[in-house]
Design a protein around this motif. Sequence first.
Motif, PDB file in Angstrom:
ATOM      1  N   PRO A 195       0.801  -1.217   0.000  1.00 35.45           N
ATOM      2  CA  PRO A 195       0.000   0.000   0.000  1.00 35.45           C
ATOM      3  C   PRO A 195       0.838   1.274   0.000  1.00 35.45           C
ATOM      4  CG  PRO A 195      -0.346  -1.280   2.034  1.00 35.45           C
ATOM      5  CD  PRO A 195       0.583  -2.047   1.157  1.00 35.45           C
ATOM      6  N   THR A 196       2.000   1.210   0.584  1.00 36.99           N
ATOM      7  CA  THR A 196       2.834   2.401   0.654  1.00 36.99           C
ATOM      8  C   THR A 196       3.706   2.556  -0.578  1.00 36.99           C
ATOM      9  OG1 THR A 196       4.598   1.202   1.770  1.00 36.99           O
ATOM     10  CG2 THR A 196       2.958   2.280   3.176  1.00 36.99           C
ATOM     11  N   GLY A 197       3.711   1.526  -1.429  1.00 36.05           N
ATOM     12  CA  GLY A 197       4.534   1.566  -2.622  1.00 36.05           C
ATOM     13  C   GLY A 197       5.989   1.264  -2.336  1.00 36.05           C
ATOM     14  N   SER A 198       6.303   0.918  -1.102  1.00 38.88           N
ATOM     15  CA  SER A 198       7.690   0.638  -0.762  1.00 38.88           C
ATOM     16  C   SER A 198       8.075  -0.751  -1.234  1.00 38.88           C
ATOM     17  CB  SER A 198       7.888   0.740   0.751  1.00 38.88           C
ATOM     18  OG  SER A 198       7.120  -0.226   1.417  1.00 38.88           O
ATOM     19  N   ALA A 199       9.272  -0.856  -1.706  1.00 41.64           N
ATOM     20  CA  ALA A 199       9.768  -2.153  -2.156  1.00 41.64           C
ATOM     21  C   ALA A 199      10.493  -2.823  -1.000  1.00 41.64           C
ATOM     22  CB  ALA A 199      10.710  -1.983  -3.340  1.00 41.64           C
ATOM     23  N   VAL A 200      10.214  -4.075  -0.798  1.00 44.69           N
ATOM     24  CA  VAL A 200      10.888  -4.842   0.236  1.00 44.69           C
ATOM     25  C   VAL A 200      11.531  -6.037  -0.428  1.00 44.69           C
ATOM     26  CG1 VAL A 200       9.310  -4.115   2.057  1.00 44.69           C
ATOM     27  CG2 VAL A 200       8.837  -6.188   0.777  1.00 44.69           C
ATOM     28  N   SER A 201      12.296  -6.736   0.337  1.00 40.63           N
ATOM     29  CA  SER A 201      12.890  -7.959  -0.173  1.00 40.63           C
ATOM     30  C   SER A 201      12.629  -9.066   0.833  1.00 40.63           C
ATOM     31  CB  SER A 201      14.387  -7.773  -0.411  1.00 40.63           C
ATOM     32  OG  SER A 201      15.028  -7.411   0.784  1.00 40.63           O
ATOM     33  N   VAL A 202      12.794 -10.267   0.368  1.00 41.96           N
ATOM     34  CA  VAL A 202      12.627 -11.435   1.210  1.00 41.96           C
ATOM     35  C   VAL A 202      13.976 -12.135   1.256  1.00 41.96           C
ATOM     36  CG1 VAL A 202      11.460 -13.657   1.417  1.00 41.96           C
ATOM     37  CG2 VAL A 202      10.196 -11.673   0.586  1.00 41.96           C
ATOM     38  N   SER A 203      14.390 -12.498   2.439  1.00 45.74           N
ATOM     39  CA  SER A 203      15.659 -13.186   2.597  1.00 45.74           C
ATOM     40  C   SER A 203      15.395 -14.627   3.024  1.00 45.74           C
ATOM     41  CB  SER A 203      16.509 -12.481   3.652  1.00 45.74           C
ATOM     42  OG  SER A 203      17.740 -13.149   3.821  1.00 45.74           O
ATOM     43  N   ILE A 204      16.040 -15.547   2.322  1.00 46.05           N
ATOM     44  CA  ILE A 204      15.960 -16.955   2.709  1.00 46.05           C
ATOM     45  C   ILE A 204      17.371 -17.470   2.920  1.00 46.05           C
ATOM     46  CG2 ILE A 204      13.762 -17.419   1.537  1.00 46.05           C
ATOM     47  CD1 ILE A 204      15.390 -18.788  -0.691  1.00 46.05           C
ATOM     48  N   SER A 205      17.506 -18.390   3.839  1.00 42.07           N
ATOM     49  CA  SER A 205      18.800 -18.987   4.118  1.00 42.07           C
ATOM     50  C   SER A 205      18.786 -20.409   3.583  1.00 42.07           C
ATOM     51  CB  SER A 205      19.073 -18.983   5.619  1.00 42.07           C
ATOM     52  OG  SER A 205      20.345 -19.530   5.873  1.00 42.07           O
ATOM     53  N   ALA A 261      21.421 -23.777   2.340  1.00 46.04           N
ATOM     54  CA  ALA A 261      22.770 -24.357   2.326  1.00 46.04           C
ATOM     55  C   ALA A 261      23.308 -24.350   0.887  1.00 46.04           C
ATOM     56  CB  ALA A 261      22.725 -25.781   2.872  1.00 46.04           C
ATOM     57  N   ARG A 262      24.602 -24.303   0.778  1.00 39.20           N
ATOM     58  CA  ARG A 262      25.233 -24.293  -0.550  1.00 39.20           C
ATOM     59  C   ARG A 262      24.760 -25.474  -1.401  1.00 39.20           C
ATOM     60  NH1 ARG A 262      27.563 -20.742  -2.173  1.00 39.20           N
ATOM     61  NH2 ARG A 262      28.783 -19.126  -1.240  1.00 39.20           N
ATOM     62  N   ILE A 263      24.670 -26.641  -0.785  1.00 41.67           N
ATOM     63  CA  ILE A 263      24.255 -27.820  -1.552  1.00 41.67           C
ATOM     64  C   ILE A 263      22.795 -27.677  -2.016  1.00 41.67           C
ATOM     65  CG2 ILE A 263      23.558 -29.240   0.425  1.00 41.67           C
ATOM     66  CD1 ILE A 263      25.013 -31.570  -1.192  1.00 41.67           C
ATOM     67  N   GLU A 264      21.966 -27.035  -1.203  1.00 42.44           N
ATOM     68  CA  GLU A 264      20.578 -26.779  -1.616  1.00 42.44           C
ATOM     69  C   GLU A 264      20.542 -25.846  -2.816  1.00 42.44           C
ATOM     70  OE1 GLU A 264      17.260 -26.559   1.600  1.00 42.44           O
ATOM     71  OE2 GLU A 264      19.028 -25.503   2.371  1.00 42.44           O
ATOM     72  N   GLY A 265      21.362 -24.818  -2.778  1.00 43.56           N
ATOM     73  CA  GLY A 265      21.428 -23.882  -3.904  1.00 43.56           C
ATOM     74  C   GLY A 265      21.830 -24.585  -5.179  1.00 43.56           C
ATOM     75  N   ARG A 266      22.838 -25.459  -5.079  1.00 44.31           N
ATOM     76  CA  ARG A 266      23.275 -26.210  -6.269  1.00 44.31           C
ATOM     77  C   ARG A 266      22.182 -27.157  -6.743  1.00 44.31           C
ATOM     78  NH1 ARG A 266      28.328 -26.075  -3.533  1.00 44.31           N
ATOM     79  NH2 ARG A 266      28.104 -28.195  -2.787  1.00 44.31           N
ATOM     80  N   ASN A 267      21.485 -27.794  -5.793  1.00 45.57           N
ATOM     81  CA  ASN A 267      20.397 -28.696  -6.181  1.00 45.57           C
ATOM     82  C   ASN A 267      19.257 -27.924  -6.841  1.00 45.57           C
ATOM     83  OD1 ASN A 267      21.699 -31.012  -5.319  1.00 45.57           O
ATOM     84  ND2 ASN A 267      20.778 -30.964  -3.296  1.00 45.57           N
ATOM     85  N   LEU A 268      18.934 -26.745  -6.313  1.00 49.40           N
ATOM     86  CA  LEU A 268      17.900 -25.921  -6.930  1.00 49.40           C
ATOM     87  C   LEU A 268      18.295 -25.526  -8.350  1.00 49.40           C
ATOM     88  CD1 LEU A 268      16.530 -23.467  -4.212  1.00 49.40           C
ATOM     89  CD2 LEU A 268      15.202 -24.995  -5.662  1.00 49.40           C
ATOM     90  N   LEU A 269      19.552 -25.151  -8.535  1.00 46.14           N
ATOM     91  CA  LEU A 269      20.017 -24.806  -9.880  1.00 46.14           C
ATOM     92  C   LEU A 269      19.862 -25.985 -10.829  1.00 46.14           C
ATOM     93  CD1 LEU A 269      23.219 -22.661  -9.313  1.00 46.14           C
ATOM     94  CD2 LEU A 269      21.073 -21.944 -10.369  1.00 46.14           C
ATOM     95  N   LEU A 282      20.228 -17.276  -8.081  1.00 47.15           N
ATOM     96  CA  LEU A 282      20.990 -18.368  -7.455  1.00 47.15           C
ATOM     97  C   LEU A 282      22.335 -18.611  -8.139  1.00 47.15           C
ATOM     98  CD1 LEU A 282      18.060 -20.901  -6.946  1.00 47.15           C
ATOM     99  CD2 LEU A 282      19.284 -19.667  -5.151  1.00 47.15           C
ATOM    100  N   VAL A 283      22.731 -17.753  -9.058  1.00 48.26           N
ATOM    101  CA  VAL A 283      23.918 -17.995  -9.870  1.00 48.26           C
ATOM    102  C   VAL A 283      25.185 -18.200  -9.035  1.00 48.26           C
ATOM    103  CG1 VAL A 283      24.600 -15.600 -10.302  1.00 48.26           C
ATOM    104  CG2 VAL A 283      25.007 -17.363 -12.046  1.00 48.26           C
ATOM    105  N   GLU A 284      25.247 -17.596  -7.853  1.00 46.32           N
ATOM    106  CA  GLU A 284      26.439 -17.765  -7.016  1.00 46.32           C
ATOM    107  C   GLU A 284      26.637 -19.213  -6.568  1.00 46.32           C
ATOM    108  OE1 GLU A 284      25.645 -16.179  -2.772  1.00 46.32           O
ATOM    109  OE2 GLU A 284      24.251 -15.176  -4.120  1.00 46.32           O
ATOM    110  N   PHE A 285      25.593 -20.026  -6.645  1.00 39.78           N
ATOM    111  CA  PHE A 285      25.692 -21.442  -6.284  1.00 39.78           C
ATOM    112  C   PHE A 285      26.142 -22.298  -7.468  1.00 39.78           C
ATOM    113  CE2 PHE A 285      22.537 -19.753  -3.291  1.00 39.78           C
ATOM    114  CZ  PHE A 285      23.078 -20.173  -2.096  1.00 39.78           C
ATOM    115  N   HIS A 308      23.617 -19.905   3.559  1.00 38.77           N
ATOM    116  CA  HIS A 308      23.903 -18.696   2.805  1.00 38.77           C
ATOM    117  C   HIS A 308      22.590 -17.948   2.608  1.00 38.77           C
ATOM    118  CE1 HIS A 308      26.001 -16.094   0.042  1.00 38.77           C
ATOM    119  NE2 HIS A 308      24.999 -16.220  -0.790  1.00 38.77           N
ATOM    120  N   ASP A 309      22.601 -16.657   2.885  1.00 37.04           N
ATOM    121  CA  ASP A 309      21.382 -15.865   2.710  1.00 37.04           C
ATOM    122  C   ASP A 309      21.246 -15.426   1.254  1.00 37.04           C
ATOM    123  OD1 ASP A 309      20.672 -16.068   5.353  1.00 37.04           O
ATOM    124  OD2 ASP A 309      21.619 -14.187   5.938  1.00 37.04           O
ATOM    125  N   VAL A 310      20.058 -15.641   0.721  1.00 37.16           N
ATOM    126  CA  VAL A 310      19.719 -15.173  -0.617  1.00 37.16           C
ATOM    127  C   VAL A 310      18.641 -14.118  -0.442  1.00 37.16           C
ATOM    128  CG1 VAL A 310      18.770 -15.814  -2.865  1.00 37.16           C
ATOM    129  CG2 VAL A 310      20.242 -17.421  -1.640  1.00 37.16           C
TER     130      VAL A 310
END
Length: 169
Positions: free
Chosen positions: A5-15, A17-25, A87-90, A102-104
């Motif tokens: 409603p305020t037009g403000s942009a927020v972000s979401v942070s998820i943590s 594991a490196r292996i999860e990031g690679r598996n997601l990729l 997720l490219v860093e993974f 690792h926080d994304v």
Amino acid sequence: MGHHPTGSAVSVSISIARIEGRNLLHLIDEFLELVGGPRTSADPALARLAPTAYPDDDAAAAEFRRGTRDELFDRRRKDALVMREDLVEFDTDGDGDPLAPHDVVIPDARVDAWMRTLAAIRLVVASRLGVDHDDHHDPEDTRFHVYDWLGYRLDDLIQRADDADAATA
């Protein structure tokens, strides 16, 4: 997302594991291959990603599919590429502990693409496993761990996005 409603942009942070990031990729890359391949395939996973709009009218369903299927798969592909980019860093084996968290940080404008992609990949996995609904499998059966993990990740992302929305309301 995108309904602050305020037009403000927020972000979401998820943590994750490196292996999860690679598996997601890896899952994203396989998904991109699927939606980027022949769209006339009789693959049940493709059918699951583009369900029949008119189950009782084959002619209307075919006409609707002709007019929307490519657009739907193009959007799914774009969403998956957004998630892959985040997720490219993974994308490297890297040194260190594969279980180290690792926080994304996912910008608000990209959260919906993440949700749609996680849900779509989960549908593909469900199709491959023959799952029609969540209680249609044995959680102790190791073949379903990826399906359950994707559900956990999707639920976590939805909760974090809801929390971020509530904080800006």
